[in-house]
Enzyme design. Structure first.
Site, PDB file in Angstrom:
ATOM      1  N   TYR A 235     -46.526 -57.368  31.646  1.00  0.00           N
ATOM      2  CA  TYR A 235     -46.355 -58.666  32.749  1.00  0.00           C
ATOM      3  C   TYR A 235     -47.311 -59.772  32.849  1.00  0.00           C
ATOM      4  O   TYR A 235     -46.837 -61.003  32.795  1.00  0.00           O
ATOM      5  CB  TYR A 235     -46.021 -57.976  33.977  1.00  0.00           C
ATOM      6  CG  TYR A 235     -45.769 -58.846  35.351  1.00  0.00           C
ATOM      7  CD1 TYR A 235     -44.347 -59.447  35.337  1.00  0.00           C
ATOM      8  CD2 TYR A 235     -46.633 -59.457  36.070  1.00  0.00           C
ATOM      9  CE1 TYR A 235     -44.247 -60.183  36.545  1.00  0.00           C
ATOM     10  CE2 TYR A 235     -46.491 -60.167  36.916  1.00  0.00           C
ATOM     11  CZ  TYR A 235     -45.344 -60.704  37.460  1.00  0.00           C
ATOM     12  OH  TYR A 235     -45.311 -61.460  38.576  1.00  0.00           O
TER      13      TYR A 235
ATOM     14  N   SER B  23     -48.970 -65.551  37.994  1.00  0.00           N
ATOM     15  CA  SER B  23     -49.303 -64.412  38.738  1.00  0.00           C
ATOM     16  C   SER B  23     -51.052 -64.185  38.561  1.00  0.00           C
ATOM     17  O   SER B  23     -51.577 -64.602  37.394  1.00  0.00           O
ATOM     18  CB  SER B  23     -48.778 -63.088  38.098  1.00  0.00           C
ATOM     19  OG  SER B  23     -49.415 -61.977  38.552  1.00  0.00           O
TER      20      SER B  23
END
Length: 252
Positions: free
Chosen positions: A157, A144
């Site tokens: 995350y 990400s």
């Protein structure tokens, strides 16, 4: 008929679906996994088959590692029955979910589930399937943009995705003697249902993040799926152990 087969986790929607369709355009057969929406997965299988490749869907919760040995056997059986093969060539560790984790409101269960899905799951699924991946094959792990820049509320995350970046380098080293390449693709803000669909549906959030991107817009799934297919392919045969960001130049 294709001589290559890819397994794409979470291939029933979003980036996984785009990746599966891009692989089909390259003539790659696809096995996709889904966690809960079998009808959605079947619809993608139908789309894939219309391109002329063979395709199938299997249920898998990437956060439930105890089920991986049985899944590997189910996959082995499917490969022989449907594809006439006993190996896959490509693995895409894509399946995942979003959960914000702000200090003061985060629970142990939130963190445990994120860890199970985004780090523990890809690690042990790769371990379970390593014997089914052909020598000379390739793996892409989904990272990400949040492993590079900090977004409010995404601490766990983003940190886990930074772990995926490092894991990718270790796996590239361990699997390199078999000619298996391992890379990470790191999307930036993309218009999918991820995180409740904010980047797809919230005009204010879209405009704000577009203003932070060098290319001046939010990404679409088809900005990322074809890139993943390219990284998996022989066109990228000399690339391994790399984090490749597809964010339109967000927060450079």
């Amino acid at each position: 008929m294709s001589d290559r087969i890819a397994l794409v986790t979470g291939g029933n929607r979003g980036l996984g679906r785009s990746t599966a369709l891009a692989l089909a355009e390259d003539g790659v057969d696809v096995v996709l996994t889904y966690r809960s929406n079998a009808t959605e997965a079947d619809d993608v299988v139908t789309e894939l088959e219309k391109t002329g490749v063979r395709a199938a869907a299997l249920r898998l919760d990437v956060g439930e590692v105890d089920g991986f040995p049985a899944f590997a056997e189910e996959l082995r059986t499917l490969l022989g029955r449907t594809f006439g093969r006993n190996r896959i060539d490509h693995l895409v560790n894509n399946g995942g979910h979003a959960a914000q984790t702000r200090l003061g409101t985060t629970t142990v269960e939130d963190v445990d589930r994120l860890y199970a899905v985004h780090f523990k799951g890809p690690y042990f699924l790769t371990q379970a399937l390593a014997g089914l991946i052909s020598d000379g094959g390739s793996i892409v792990n989904l990272s990400s943009g949040l492993s590079r820049f900090a977004g409010d509320g995404w601490s766990v995350y983003g940190s886990l995705k930074a772990g995926v970046d490092q894991l990718t380098r270790y796996l590239a080293t361990e699997l390199g003697p078999r000619g298996i390449r391992v890379n990470a693709v790191a999307p930036g803000p993309i218009a999918t249902d991820f995180g409740g669909g904010t980047m797809r549906d919230d005009d204010g959030a879209r405009a704000f993040m577009a203003s932070r991107a060098a290319l001046g817009r939010i990404g679409e799934p088809d900005d990322v799926g074809p890139l993943i297919a390219t990284v998996l392919s022989e066109r990228a045969r000399w690339v391994t152990g790399q984090r490749i960001e597809a964010s339109g130049g967000t927060l450079l």
